[in-house]
Design a protein around this motif. Structure first.
Motif, PDB file in Angstrom:
ATOM      1  N   GLN A1147       0.829  -1.204   0.000  1.00 40.82           N
ATOM      2  CA  GLN A1147       0.000   0.000   0.000  1.00 40.82           C
ATOM      3  C   GLN A1147       0.858   1.246   0.000  1.00 40.82           C
ATOM      4  OE1 GLN A1147      -2.719   0.093   3.239  1.00 40.82           O
ATOM      5  NE2 GLN A1147      -3.628   2.051   2.680  1.00 40.82           N
ATOM      6  N   LYS A1148       1.928   1.228   0.813  1.00 41.05           N
ATOM      7  CA  LYS A1148       2.816   2.391   0.846  1.00 41.05           C
ATOM      8  C   LYS A1148       3.536   2.581  -0.490  1.00 41.05           C
ATOM      9  CE  LYS A1148       3.576   2.217   5.843  1.00 41.05           C
ATOM     10  NZ  LYS A1148       4.572   2.004   6.913  1.00 41.05           N
ATOM     11  N   GLY A1150       2.373   1.668  -3.338  1.00 38.35           N
ATOM     12  CA  GLY A1150       1.377   2.184  -4.263  1.00 38.35           C
ATOM     13  C   GLY A1150       1.159   3.674  -4.097  1.00 38.35           C
ATOM     14  N   GLU A1151       1.083   4.095  -2.817  1.00 42.05           N
ATOM     15  CA  GLU A1151       0.928   5.528  -2.564  1.00 42.05           C
ATOM     16  C   GLU A1151       2.138   6.299  -3.084  1.00 42.05           C
ATOM     17  OE1 GLU A1151       0.361   5.829   1.582  1.00 42.05           O
ATOM     18  OE2 GLU A1151      -1.679   4.994   1.567  1.00 42.05           O
ATOM     19  N   LEU A1152       3.336   5.760  -2.902  1.00 42.35           N
ATOM     20  CA  LEU A1152       4.544   6.424  -3.396  1.00 42.35           C
ATOM     21  C   LEU A1152       4.535   6.520  -4.914  1.00 42.35           C
ATOM     22  CD1 LEU A1152       7.322   7.629  -2.786  1.00 42.35           C
ATOM     23  CD2 LEU A1152       8.258   5.311  -2.856  1.00 42.35           C
ATOM     24  N   GLU A1153       4.077   5.446  -5.539  1.00 43.64           N
ATOM     25  CA  GLU A1153       4.010   5.461  -6.994  1.00 43.64           C
ATOM     26  C   GLU A1153       3.020   6.525  -7.488  1.00 43.64           C
ATOM     27  OE1 GLU A1153       3.130   2.374 -10.685  1.00 43.64           O
ATOM     28  OE2 GLU A1153       3.090   1.694  -8.600  1.00 43.64           O
ATOM     29  N   GLU A1154       1.895   6.635  -6.829  1.00 43.31           N
ATOM     30  CA  GLU A1154       0.907   7.640  -7.215  1.00 43.31           C
ATOM     31  C   GLU A1154       1.458   9.049  -7.020  1.00 43.31           C
ATOM     32  OE1 GLU A1154      -2.528   6.841  -4.929  1.00 43.31           O
ATOM     33  OE2 GLU A1154      -3.063   4.993  -6.013  1.00 43.31           O
ATOM     34  N   ARG A1155       2.151   9.266  -5.888  1.00 40.42           N
ATOM     35  CA  ARG A1155       2.713  10.595  -5.654  1.00 40.42           C
ATOM     36  C   ARG A1155       3.807  10.904  -6.674  1.00 40.42           C
ATOM     37  NH1 ARG A1155       3.572  10.666   0.793  1.00 40.42           N
ATOM     38  NH2 ARG A1155       4.006   8.473   0.361  1.00 40.42           N
TER      39      ARG A1155
END
Length: 1185
Positions: A1147-1148, A1150-1155
């Motif tokens: 999840q982290k 994924g969040e990093l990839e989105e940011r």
């Protein structure tokens, strides 16, 4: 005869010279050589003793806590025990070493940890992330008494209130005290001249963690500002406070008081309560103050998003409600529900949908902890139904009086019991699932099924499925149904031999293969049950009355009484029973003798109306012992039933009786002395005048019906005797009369003493506990004398018979068996202590095994009775069973406890049985199986033994070769104590003897050599309950009643101990904490949401400093909270945590990839925008910009 005596002398010399090790007694060399060939497989490494599980309701509960995320319930007791419950089958037991009462419990929600506060002013941190919870840290307060604790949600700082009114703060990670202290004199008004009393409540404002609400016992409530270290508001009421509850918005709180009132306060208006109500008080019409009520001990205030809030409280009833049971009151809007409880309320908790205190609580259930029960109420359904409790908490529904444990039962027995027991379940429960649903079941299981049977004081019997370390009730039956119950105490029969609980179960005998059950009650009755899947209505209960008269009679026979034929058979002969049919209801033919004494009257009146018997266990035969010439029947001390022979045997201090429950006839009724015949080794006192026995009490010997036995049983004072004219004869007759009357008076006193003893043992459990705790605290010799006293009471309570003559037997193993009458007369009364049915070579001359009954006595004698059982079912119902006496087989020190049989290879011969069949099926559909016999030994040749009898007494164990009756192995189990329970048990790798001694030792011996394999000092005999209920079973299992409400299971098998960790359930399971409530846009904009507090900055050592070292003593554990989180046990738990960690990492990522993508998009946009600006101003001069 001489040879027999010489061998006994040699045996005695060998026993006297042998130490506590195996020794071969005098026997032929051929027997020793044959026995050396037996290869024993049991070794000491196969044994290890450890506790497995504790079942039942926590005894004397004192506190309770619930983890709303993990769904785990914790209960503390007055003895320092902790019981943790998850889903059905997930239970755990822990114990504080100090044994002090647990006054409060606090979960570290979803952290797998629990804080306990004890009455000895210590607090402990428990690690629940392992299958067997352990203490990580302890803190012992030295100068102040702990009264209340509070641990805010998701906080590591524990508030501890004390009796002096101060509040200390503990870091639960390091279990160290903070230097921040709230002193009582700063919290209350400076003008106040009195001490406010102990702290009774601590809680933080749901909307502001920096505001702490402190309640003092005197009625003062203080809202303390943690940052400014001063009181913001003080709220004063005239009555003492018991509890405080917040509204979730943090603007109001409610207090419960000692006069039965509830006061509601607005936080910013401390002058007076916003509302005062008395929920159960009568409201006067003139507007005056309501009459005071009982204190409201606790109140909880829970809000709902869609409707009115719930206010739940216990106590507060009016003083004029005398005798009313404890109540829980649920106030919801304008409706008030008063829920009566069966027992006093100890504590209650409201279960809510969210763990956050600053959100709508949405309550859905109330857990109510009672003194002897646990009730969960469904708040979401109309009428507030209760949930069906999945835990085995009803063991103590009626006090447990006896217990039996069966491991490795037939596979079809448990489903059969469950099918009939499922129809007995109550209706009207909540349709929702049990809300305490945390934890996971263990992965390992046992390959065998287990059943526990408990007998209770009200005559009920419960069957429990104990397989796979779980416990659930299968079937319940009530034996009292066959008797008439007196409607009041005035109607109580004068023939009762017990003051209370006349239907209490004393002994159980069960055959799992045939499902035949036999029970003996305290009122000298025996009931035989058979299992049936069909419902039947019994018009008349089959009754058989037995007249068992003492060989050394203490009752003066009435003058002028008629003579009757002898009911005693001659030893060594084979006889047939009388053709008398069983009576259909209690005997009324001869109630009183000529001098007004009760005679031929049973203790209980049998039901006269038709008896409807549901599927399950149904009455086959009722046997009652009757009064004899004013003497009450003695309680039954031993019982055995055998389905293959269709016989039940029972005995007491008067002798033994054998009943054919198929033909409903009495086969045998003899005294112990008559079993020996002319070989009686005991010196018995001359008989006092006695009355002859009735023919219905036994059977007449067809070969010896002359006057000899009649003269033997005849009373010399009866009218038919020859007249005595000499003064010497008159003198002797007068002395006999005086002695018999004095004995009768002594017997009355003894019976009264026995009644009191039974009442203490079976009813007043709490008094026993207090007395026993005091006994346990006695050091050295006092404790030894305590054990001796318990030993005496044990014998007196359960045998109700005479003392062994210390002159006739070795004083080292003779012990009291009854009350004061025998200590006066010093009679050598021999009690029947055990039975064993088998096919054996009981006579030295026998070459083929025949059905036999082995009889064990309290003086160490093992005798044999040969039975002639008709071979076919048709002949069995028409022809009588023959009986012949084989005499004494072997003698041991102490009373015989258990007997078993081995074949020539040392393998345990299973008991003979008849497989179960439906007795109520029509004849054409009934398939009655043939009785099952163990593998018959080869025909015994002369001087060749092919069977071995294993006999265990209170002092010794012996292995005797049959048919030669030579003792080949002998072992002295204990010299200074005595064995309470002994069983021959089957393990995975072999057969052995398991023993439990009064000094607390649990021992195992190999078979047949009797080598000691295990000797562990486990549990000293400090309670008669343990002696009454301790029992071994096969496959290394055992149990006992550790308290009036709890069963403790133990194992002495190394294999089970090795697999125990896999079989135990896990309490902690990785669960994500629910998201915090959304603050909303406007609350976030204007600051109306919950206010957080940096407690680390406020309470840490840098700001608050160190606490005084003398205030509390820190006892460090194996690690801190971080180490505890990584110490979880079990492969499943590790994989689950790894999976969650991977999910979190993914999840982290994924969040990093989105940011990263967003930043790249923003960079592209910025680059494009900069390029456009560059092109726009590229060709322009500076003055054109």
């Amino acid at each position: 005869m001489k040879k027999f005596n010489i061998r006994k002398v040699l045996d005695g010399l060998t026993a006297a010279s042998s130490s506590s090790s195996s020794a071969a007694a005098a026997s032929p060399q051929s027997g020793n050589r044959e026995n050396d060939m037996i290869q024993e497989t049991l070794q000491s490494e196969h044994f290890q003793l450890c506790k497995t599980l504790r079942h039942g309701f926590p005894y004397q509960p004192s506190s309770m806590a619930f983890d709303p995320v993990q769904k785990i319930l914790a209960i503390g007791t007055q003895s320092g025990a902790l019981r943790l419950f998850g889903r059905a089958g997930v239970e755990c037991y822990c114990q504080h070493e100090s044994g002090s009462a647990v006054i409060q419990l606090e979960f570290l929600v979803n952290e797998g940890a629990l804080v306990s506060a004890l009455a000895d002013d210590s607090i402990h941190l428990w690690n629940l992330r392992q299958k067997l919870p352990a203490i990580l840290h302890s803190l012992k307060f030295n100068r102040e008494r702990i009264t209340f604790c509070h641990l805010p949600f998701q906080s590591k700082w524990l508030y501890v209130g004390t009796e002096r009114g101060n509040i200390h703060i503990v870091n639960v990670e390091s279990f160290t005290l903070s230097g921040y202290v709230i002193m009582w004199n700063k919290a209350i008004e400076l003008s106040s001249k009195t001490h406010p009393g102990p702290v009774v409540h601590i809680s933080d404002n749901p909307m502001d963690e920096g505001k702490l609400l402190i309640g003092f016992e005197c009625g003062i409530v203080v809202l303390w500002d943690l940052k400014s270290k001063k009181a913001d508001y003080r709220y004063t009421y005239d009555e003492a406070i018991h509890s405080v509850a917040w509204h979730h918005e943090g603007k109001q709180f409610v207090c419960s008081h000692s006069d039965g009132t509830l006061t509601t306060w607005n936080v910013r208006i401390p002058a007076k309560p916003a509302q005062i109500i008395t929920p159960h008080g009568k409201q006067p019409k003139d507007g005056k103050k309501p009459e005071p009520c009982r204190p409201i001990l606790k109140v909880e205030y829970k809000t709902t998003r869609a409707g009115e809030p719930f206010m739940i409280l216990c106590g507060g009833l009016s003083y004029d409600t005398v005798g009313r049971r404890a109540c829980l009151t649920v106030m919801h809007g304008k409706s008030t529900a008063v829920l009566e409880m069966d027992y006093p309320i100890v504590d209650f908790l409201t279960l809510c949908e969210t763990p956050y205190p600053n959100d709508f609580q949405e309550p859905y259930a109330v857990v109510v902890l009672l003194e002897k029960d646990l009730v969960v109420i469904d708040l979401a359904q109309i009428g507030y139904p209760i949930f069906e409790n999945p835990y085995p908490l009803s063991i103590h529904e009626s006090p447990v009086t006896c217990c039996e444990y069966f491991a490795d039962c037939p596979a079809e027995v448990i489903p059969a019991l469950y099918s009939v027991g499922s129809k007995q379940k109550r209706q009207g429960f909540s349709k929702k699932e049990w809300p305490v649903s945390g934890g996971n079941w263990g992965q390992g299981t046992l390959s065998f099924s287990e059943i526990i049977i408990t007998g209770h004081a009200d005559g009920s019997i419960k069957f429990w499925d104990a397989s796979a370390l779980m416990l659930q009730v299968l079937y319940k039956m009530k034996t009292a149904k066959v008797f008439e119950k007196p409607r009041s105490k005035e109607e109580k029969s004068s023939t009762d031999i017990v003051d209370e609980d006349p239907f209490a179960i004393q002994i159980l005998s069960w055959c799992p293969e045939s499902r035949v059950l036999c029970v003996a009650g305290v009122s000298a009755h025996v009931i035989v049950y058979r299992f049936s899947k069909q419902e039947v209505t019994t018009e008349v209960v089959q009754l058989l009355e037995v007249r068992m008269q003492c060989e050394l009679n203490e009752v003066e026979s009435p003058e002028g009484g008629g003579e009757q034929a002898s009911a005693v058979s001659t030893p060594g002969t084979s006889s047939s029973p009388q053709t008398s049919l069983p009576q259909s209801h209690p005997s009324t033919s001869s109630n009183n003798s000529s001098d007004g004494l009760r005679d031929n009257v049973p203790c209980l009146k049998v039901r006269s109306s038709p008896l409807k018997q549901s599927p399950g266990y149904q009455v086959e035969l009722l046997i009652q012992l009757v009064w004899v010439s004013g003497e009450p029947p003695q309680q039954i001390t031993s019982l055995a039933v055998n389905s293959a022979y269709g016989l039940v045997a029972f005995g007491n201090g008067n002798g033994l009786a054998v009943v054919d429950y198929l033909q409903k006839t009495l086969l045998l009724n003899v005294s112990t002395a008559e079993l020996y015949g002319s070989t009686d080794p005991h010196h018995r006192q001359p008989r006092s005048p006695r009355k002859a026995r009735q023919p219905s009490a036994g059977f007449c010997d067809g070969n010896d019906s002359s006057a000899a036995p009649e003269d033997r049983c005849k009373s010399p004072t009866s009218g038919s005797g020859s007249p005595c004219n000499s003064d010497e004869d008159s003198k002797h007759k007068f002395i006999d009369k005086v002695m018999s009357k004095s004995k009768r008076i002594s017997k009355t006193v003894a019976n009264d003493f026995a009644k009191i003893s039974r009442k203490i043992n079976m009813i007043a459990d709490q008094k026993d506990e207090r007395r026993l705790r005091r006994h346990c605290s006695l050091p050295g010799k006092k404790q030894e004398s305590c054990v001796k006293e318990m030993k005496r009471k044990h014998a007196a309570s359960f045998h109700e018979t005479s003392l062994c003559d210390p002159n006739a037997r070795d004083n080292s193993f003779s012990r009291s068996r009854s009350s004061s009458v025998t200590s006066i007369d010093r009679e050598s009364r021999e009690i029947i202590s055990s039975f064993y049915f088998c096919d054996s070579l009981s006579k030295k001359s026998e070459t083929v095994a025949v059905p036999s009954l082995w009889v064990g006595t309290s003086l160490g004698g093992m005798l044999a009775i040969a039975l002639t059982v008709p071979s076919t079912p048709e002949q069995r119902m028409q022809q009588p069973v023959g009986v012949s006496f084989c005499g004494l087989v072997v003698r041991l020190k102490g009373g015989i406890l258990h007997m078993a049989q081995l074949d020539a290879s040392g393998t345990l011969l299973p008991h003979v049985y008849e497989s179960w069949y439906e007795a109520n099926a029509p004849e054409e559909e009934r398939e009655r199986p043939r009785r099952r016999r163990p593998t018959s030994p080869p025909s015994s040749q002369e001087n060749q033994d092919c069977q071995y009898a294993v006999v265990c007494s209170e002092k010794q164990a012996k292995v005797v070769a049959l048919p030669s009756q030579n003792c080949i192995y002998e072992h002295n189990i204990t010299e200074t104590s005595f064995v309470l329970r002994a069983d021959v048990v089957t393990m995975t790798t072999g057969v052995g003897i398991a023993c439990f001694c009064a000094n607390g030792h649990i021992m195992t011996l190999s078979l047949p050599s009797l080598r000691p394999l295990l000797d562990v000092n486990y549990l000293p005999l400090t309670d008669m309950r343990i002696a009454r209920t301790f029992c071994f079973s096969n496959q290394g299992q055992a149990l006992y009643l550790t308290s009036p409400t709890e069963i403790q299971r133990i194992t002495y098998s190394q294999e089970t101990c090795d697999n125990l960790q896999e079989m135990l359930g896990e309490l902690f399971t990785p669960v994500e904490t629910p998201e915090a409530p959304n603050r909303g846009f406007f609350k976030g904009l204007f600051g109306g949401g919950a206010q957080s507090l940096d407690r680390e900055d406020l309470f840490g050592e840098v700001t608050a400093g160190k606490a005084s070292r003398s205030l509390a003593q820190h006892i460090p554990g194996p690690g801190g909270m971080e180490g505890m989180k990584g110490a979880a046990s079990g492969v499943v738990g590790e994989l689950a945590r790894a999976r969650i960690a991977l999910d979190e990492r993914g999840q982290k990522l994924g969040e990093l990839e989105e940011r990263t993508a967003a930043m790249m998009s923003s960079a592209d946009s910025f680059s494009k925008h900069a390029h456009d600006i560059m092109l726009k101003y590229k060709d322009k001069k500076w003055y054109q910009l």
